[in-house]
Design a protein around this motif. Structure first.
Motif, PDB file in Angstrom:
ATOM      1  N   LEU A 107       0.825  -1.211   0.000  1.00  0.00           N
ATOM      2  CA  LEU A 107       0.000   0.000   0.000  1.00  0.00           C
ATOM      3  C   LEU A 107       0.859   1.261   0.000  1.00  0.00           C
ATOM      4  O   LEU A 107       0.580   2.219  -0.717  1.00  0.00           O
ATOM      5  CB  LEU A 107      -0.919   0.023   1.222  1.00  0.00           C
ATOM      6  N   ARG A 108       1.896   1.276   0.827  1.00  0.00           N
ATOM      7  CA  ARG A 108       2.718   2.484   0.970  1.00  0.00           C
ATOM      8  C   ARG A 108       3.784   2.619  -0.101  1.00  0.00           C
ATOM      9  O   ARG A 108       4.214   3.723  -0.399  1.00  0.00           O
ATOM     10  CB  ARG A 108       3.377   2.496   2.348  1.00  0.00           C
ATOM     11  N   LEU A 109       4.247   1.502  -0.638  1.00  0.00           N
ATOM     12  CA  LEU A 109       5.318   1.517  -1.634  1.00  0.00           C
ATOM     13  C   LEU A 109       4.902   0.676  -2.838  1.00  0.00           C
ATOM     14  O   LEU A 109       5.506  -0.360  -3.131  1.00  0.00           O
ATOM     15  CB  LEU A 109       6.612   0.979  -1.013  1.00  0.00           C
ATOM     16  N   PRO A 110       3.859   1.084  -3.546  1.00  0.00           N
ATOM     17  CA  PRO A 110       3.285   0.244  -4.594  1.00  0.00           C
ATOM     18  C   PRO A 110       4.227  -0.082  -5.754  1.00  0.00           C
ATOM     19  O   PRO A 110       4.034  -1.087  -6.435  1.00  0.00           O
ATOM     20  CB  PRO A 110       2.074   1.039  -5.077  1.00  0.00           C
ATOM     21  N   HIS A 111       5.246   0.722  -5.968  1.00  0.00           N
ATOM     22  CA  HIS A 111       6.144   0.484  -7.101  1.00  0.00           C
ATOM     23  C   HIS A 111       7.393  -0.290  -6.711  1.00  0.00           C
ATOM     24  O   HIS A 111       8.218  -0.586  -7.574  1.00  0.00           O
ATOM     25  CB  HIS A 111       6.529   1.820  -7.750  1.00  0.00           C
ATOM     26  N   MET A 112       7.522  -0.624  -5.427  1.00  0.00           N
ATOM     27  CA  MET A 112       8.692  -1.371  -4.988  1.00  0.00           C
ATOM     28  C   MET A 112       8.553  -2.828  -5.435  1.00  0.00           C
ATOM     29  O   MET A 112       7.510  -3.446  -5.217  1.00  0.00           O
ATOM     30  CB  MET A 112       8.848  -1.307  -3.466  1.00  0.00           C
ATOM     31  N   PRO A 113       9.598  -3.390  -6.049  1.00  0.00           N
ATOM     32  CA  PRO A 113       9.544  -4.804  -6.448  1.00  0.00           C
ATOM     33  C   PRO A 113       9.331  -5.712  -5.231  1.00  0.00           C
ATOM     34  O   PRO A 113       9.834  -5.430  -4.142  1.00  0.00           O
ATOM     35  CB  PRO A 113      10.916  -5.054  -7.081  1.00  0.00           C
ATOM     36  N   GLN A 114       8.587  -6.796  -5.413  1.00  0.00           N
ATOM     37  CA  GLN A 114       8.250  -7.719  -4.334  1.00  0.00           C
ATOM     38  C   GLN A 114       9.500  -8.209  -3.585  1.00  0.00           C
ATOM     39  O   GLN A 114       9.519  -8.229  -2.362  1.00  0.00           O
ATOM     40  CB  GLN A 114       7.470  -8.921  -4.899  1.00  0.00           C
ATOM     41  N   GLU A 115      10.526  -8.582  -4.320  1.00  0.00           N
ATOM     42  CA  GLU A 115      11.743  -9.102  -3.682  1.00  0.00           C
ATOM     43  C   GLU A 115      12.405  -8.041  -2.804  1.00  0.00           C
ATOM     44  O   GLU A 115      12.842  -8.322  -1.684  1.00  0.00           O
ATOM     45  CB  GLU A 115      12.727  -9.584  -4.748  1.00  0.00           C
ATOM     46  N   THR A 116      12.434  -6.808  -3.275  1.00  0.00           N
ATOM     47  CA  THR A 116      13.013  -5.703  -2.501  1.00  0.00           C
ATOM     48  C   THR A 116      12.181  -5.450  -1.250  1.00  0.00           C
ATOM     49  O   THR A 116      12.724  -5.250  -0.158  1.00  0.00           O
ATOM     50  CB  THR A 116      13.083  -4.429  -3.365  1.00  0.00           C
ATOM     51  N   LEU A 117      10.858  -5.463  -1.401  1.00  0.00           N
ATOM     52  CA  LEU A 117       9.955  -5.266  -0.267  1.00  0.00           C
ATOM     53  C   LEU A 117      10.174  -6.345   0.784  1.00  0.00           C
ATOM     54  O   LEU A 117      10.293  -6.053   1.979  1.00  0.00           O
ATOM     55  CB  LEU A 117       8.501  -5.263  -0.748  1.00  0.00           C
ATOM     56  N   GLU A 118      10.263  -7.592   0.354  1.00  0.00           N
ATOM     57  CA  GLU A 118      10.454  -8.694   1.299  1.00  0.00           C
ATOM     58  C   GLU A 118      11.788  -8.583   2.026  1.00  0.00           C
ATOM     59  O   GLU A 118      11.864  -8.839   3.231  1.00  0.00           O
ATOM     60  CB  GLU A 118      10.327 -10.032   0.580  1.00  0.00           C
ATOM     61  N   LYS A 119      12.837  -8.161   1.335  1.00  0.00           N
ATOM     62  CA  LYS A 119      14.138  -7.976   1.982  1.00  0.00           C
ATOM     63  C   LYS A 119      14.076  -6.856   3.012  1.00  0.00           C
ATOM     64  O   LYS A 119      14.645  -6.963   4.097  1.00  0.00           O
ATOM     65  CB  LYS A 119      15.216  -7.674   0.938  1.00  0.00           C
ATOM     66  N   ARG A 120      13.386  -5.793   2.662  1.00  0.00           N
ATOM     67  CA  ARG A 120      13.259  -4.664   3.598  1.00  0.00           C
ATOM     68  C   ARG A 120      12.478  -5.077   4.843  1.00  0.00           C
ATOM     69  O   ARG A 120      12.861  -4.752   5.964  1.00  0.00           O
ATOM     70  CB  ARG A 120      12.584  -3.496   2.896  1.00  0.00           C
TER      71      ARG A 120
END
Length: 153
Positions: A107-120
């Motif tokens: 919701l907050r970072l809709p353009h972030m790639p899934q893999e990057t989001l999961e690492k974060r």
């Protein structure tokens, strides 16, 4: 270049009006990196209004500086760098901690790639004492202790 080695917040002469009524009048304070800051006061004192001003809702007067930069000049950047824990839990109790954070991240970072989001998210969970092998990551939030829920929020 911006660095995230700690966040210093400087609130200068913030005033907020709602429906013609002065809610906050000339509020100023500093928050140093690595410190815990509490905003306390009686009901109706303006605590929530102040938190809204610190979360990107521009006040009528004053400014909020984060590491010397105006929050309102680039709220999209700063609101990914700062946060606060409200009194009430904001995470849905039916979801696991991992599911809730993935959902919020999308919701907050809709353009972030899934893999990057999961690492974060993995890094943040580890930082908040939910290491990678911790089963609490996959436990429904409603089954966590109140302290665990506060850390999750």
């Amino acid at each position: 270049m911006r660095q995230s080695q700690g966040v210093q917040v400087h609130v200068e002469h913030v005033s907020v009006c709602r429906k013609g009524k002065l809610i906050l009048n000339d509020v100023s304070f500093n928050v140093r990196p690595g410190t815990l800051t509490a905003i306390i006061g009686p009901n109706g004192a303006g605590k929530t209004t102040l938190m809204r001003a610190l979360s990107g809702e521009r006040p009528e007067q004053g400014r909020v500086l984060i590491n010397g930069e105006d929050l309102y000049a680039d709220p999209q950047y700063w609101l990914t760098q700062i946060g606060y824990v409200p009194v009430d839990n904001i995470l849905h109790g039916q979801l696991t901690l991992w599911q809730a954070l993935i959902y919020i991240g999308k919701l907050r970072l809709p353009h972030m790639p899934q893999e990057t989001l999961e690492k974060r998210i993995d890094g943040l969970l580890t930082e908040f004492d939910f290491p990678p092998d911790d089963p609490r990551r996959h436990r429904p939030i409603r089954n966590m202790s109140s302290g665990e829920r506060k850390r999750a929020n």
